[in-house]
Motif scaffolding. Sequence first.
Motif, PDB file in Angstrom:
ATOM      1  N   LEU A  32      35.352  47.744  40.015  1.00  0.00           N
ATOM      2  CA  LEU A  32      36.366  46.747  39.685  1.00  0.00           C
ATOM      3  C   LEU A  32      36.132  45.449  40.461  1.00  0.00           C
ATOM      4  O   LEU A  32      36.242  44.355  39.898  1.00  0.00           O
ATOM      5  CB  LEU A  32      37.764  47.299  39.985  1.00  0.00           C
ATOM      6  N   ASN A  33      35.812  45.574  41.736  1.00  0.00           N
ATOM      7  CA  ASN A  33      35.523  44.375  42.522  1.00  0.00           C
ATOM      8  C   ASN A  33      34.299  43.636  41.995  1.00  0.00           C
ATOM      9  O   ASN A  33      34.271  42.403  41.948  1.00  0.00           O
ATOM     10  CB  ASN A  33      35.337  44.742  43.997  1.00  0.00           C
ATOM     11  N   ASN A  34      33.284  44.383  41.581  1.00  0.00           N
ATOM     12  CA  ASN A  34      32.057  43.767  41.082  1.00  0.00           C
ATOM     13  C   ASN A  34      32.265  43.028  39.770  1.00  0.00           C
ATOM     14  O   ASN A  34      31.508  42.099  39.451  1.00  0.00           O
ATOM     15  CB  ASN A  34      30.961  44.829  40.912  1.00  0.00           C
ATOM     16  N   CYS A  35      33.283  43.437  38.987  1.00  0.00           N
ATOM     17  CA  CYS A  35      33.527  42.719  37.731  1.00  0.00           C
ATOM     18  C   CYS A  35      34.700  41.743  37.853  1.00  0.00           C
ATOM     19  O   CYS A  35      35.275  41.318  36.851  1.00  0.00           O
ATOM     20  CB  CYS A  35      33.713  43.685  36.566  1.00  0.00           C
ATOM     21  N   GLY A  36      35.056  41.409  39.084  1.00  0.00           N
ATOM     22  CA  GLY A  36      35.982  40.307  39.312  1.00  0.00           C
ATOM     23  C   GLY A  36      37.433  40.661  39.503  1.00  0.00           C
ATOM     24  O   GLY A  36      38.287  39.766  39.542  1.00  0.00           O
ATOM     25  N   VAL A  37      37.754  41.958  39.649  1.00  0.00           N
ATOM     26  CA  VAL A  37      39.135  42.358  39.902  1.00  0.00           C
ATOM     27  C   VAL A  37      39.283  42.635  41.397  1.00  0.00           C
ATOM     28  O   VAL A  37      38.630  43.532  41.940  1.00  0.00           O
ATOM     29  CB  VAL A  37      39.518  43.626  39.100  1.00  0.00           C
ATOM     30  N   ASN A  38      40.118  41.873  42.062  1.00  0.00           N
ATOM     31  CA  ASN A  38      40.336  42.026  43.502  1.00  0.00           C
ATOM     32  C   ASN A  38      41.064  43.349  43.755  1.00  0.00           C
ATOM     33  O   ASN A  38      42.271  43.444  43.571  1.00  0.00           O
ATOM     34  CB  ASN A  38      41.150  40.844  44.029  1.00  0.00           C
ATOM     35  N   THR A  39      40.313  44.374  44.178  1.00  0.00           N
ATOM     36  CA  THR A  39      40.850  45.736  44.248  1.00  0.00           C
ATOM     37  C   THR A  39      40.662  46.336  45.628  1.00  0.00           C
ATOM     38  O   THR A  39      39.590  46.248  46.224  1.00  0.00           O
ATOM     39  CB  THR A  39      40.158  46.649  43.215  1.00  0.00           C
ATOM     40  N   LYS A  40      41.733  46.949  46.113  1.00  0.00           N
ATOM     41  CA  LYS A  40      41.670  47.717  47.355  1.00  0.00           C
ATOM     42  C   LYS A  40      41.985  49.173  47.047  1.00  0.00           C
ATOM     43  O   LYS A  40      42.903  49.463  46.269  1.00  0.00           O
ATOM     44  CB  LYS A  40      42.663  47.186  48.387  1.00  0.00           C
ATOM     45  N   GLN A  44      39.701  44.807  31.280  1.00  0.00           N
ATOM     46  CA  GLN A  44      40.301  44.233  30.076  1.00  0.00           C
ATOM     47  C   GLN A  44      41.694  44.818  29.815  1.00  0.00           C
ATOM     48  O   GLN A  44      42.604  44.111  29.389  1.00  0.00           O
ATOM     49  CB  GLN A  44      39.376  44.480  28.888  1.00  0.00           C
ATOM     50  N   PHE A  45      41.842  46.116  30.105  1.00  0.00           N
ATOM     51  CA  PHE A  45      43.146  46.753  29.935  1.00  0.00           C
ATOM     52  C   PHE A  45      44.152  46.199  30.941  1.00  0.00           C
ATOM     53  O   PHE A  45      45.310  45.916  30.588  1.00  0.00           O
ATOM     54  CB  PHE A  45      42.997  48.261  30.109  1.00  0.00           C
ATOM     55  N   PHE A  46      43.730  46.033  32.181  1.00  0.00           N
ATOM     56  CA  PHE A  46      44.598  45.439  33.202  1.00  0.00           C
ATOM     57  C   PHE A  46      45.057  44.048  32.770  1.00  0.00           C
ATOM     58  O   PHE A  46      46.233  43.697  32.890  1.00  0.00           O
ATOM     59  CB  PHE A  46      43.867  45.335  34.535  1.00  0.00           C
ATOM     60  N   GLU A  47      44.106  43.262  32.283  1.00  0.00           N
ATOM     61  CA  GLU A  47      44.423  41.890  31.885  1.00  0.00           C
ATOM     62  C   GLU A  47      45.418  41.868  30.727  1.00  0.00           C
ATOM     63  O   GLU A  47      46.336  41.046  30.696  1.00  0.00           O
ATOM     64  CB  GLU A  47      43.138  41.149  31.502  1.00  0.00           C
TER      65      GLU A  47
END
Length: 395
Positions: free
Chosen positions: A29-37, A385-388
Amino acid sequence: MKVLYVAIRGELSEGSGVLKKIIAQVDGLNNCGVNTKGMIFYTKDPDKISRQFHNNIIFHEIKYTHSFFQKTWYKNLILYNKIIQEIQKEEFDLLYFRYPKASSQLLRLVKQFPFKIIFEHQTKELDEIKQTQGNSNKEYWVEKYLAPYIFGYVKGFVAVTNEIKRYERKRYSYYNSRNKKESLVLGNGMDVEKLPLRKVPPYDKAKLELLFVGQIAPWHGVDRVIKGIASYKGSVNITFHIVGTGNELKNLINLSKKLELHDRVLFYEELSGEQLDKLFNKCHIAVAPLALYRKNLNESSALKTREYVARGIPFITSHNDPDIKMKSSIRNYILRVNDNNEPIDIEEIIQFTNRMYQIDGFENHFREFALRSIDMKIKMQRLKQFFEKCFIEEK
């Protein structure tokens, strides 16, 4: 968008496919641009995984200092207080939660952060609880009646198969028929490039090595293979290697002793790294889940199956998979058997192996399929895409 991904595990181990998947999801997720912890809770860590460095992942050990505090309600109080503190501290937009089963503390969480939570479902929860604990267990009734109420406060859910999506859709609409939740079918993924492509062993039709890897549960049907070996009267020397732990392990050990298969069925503690690689390089055919009917499933998105594909080993299975469909380019490398309680026909496996090992380069076909269809990069792009979609609609 800022996402907190939460998973509650028991004992951590280096060879755990679930742990590898969670880490790969957070990284993907981080690698595709979603800031994820990531936030992983655990009770034991014999391999000291929590001391190792993992980008963007927090490990929380749940310690018990007195038997009184081992009660489930107390454990949940600790867990959910930490989750709430983390959300409040960093103001996450979305909480992606590997569904932990219903509890009063989970209800408190979803009420405090309504429509900011997406659950990931891996199974039909009520059927699995019934299989492992029976339907007279308190956990079963809490799940049956409290979970649908909890689902009323979440934004949507992800299911790893179409069958599980249909099952959860009914539960999500139980109290909320007018409040349709967003949903996505997303089979499990794997970081394919982190797994070595195996070296295909020679096969002389005199000795056949079988392999099962993973947390062992009744619905994996490993007992069917053991019983099949006991029934086999042919001339091929069969050895079955079983790698992993789980509630079913003791039963399988006792079964192999009862059937006097101590030299043909070999058990290993969880292996990883070069030790596991060597075993994959030694074995000819792998075993995927063979008894999903025991928890009322026809489809699965098993991590072990994905590892078999990524490493390039043919396997036997009894179920449908949303990614590895029998009409796909690797259909000839998969032996489909009936999903029942009967011993596996070892002669059928031998004939399958004879066909497989006349094909040059089948391991490369597996690898190409894995990179194209089950790699975590592809999976996490779809999840993004689902998150967005959920996030935009919420705004």
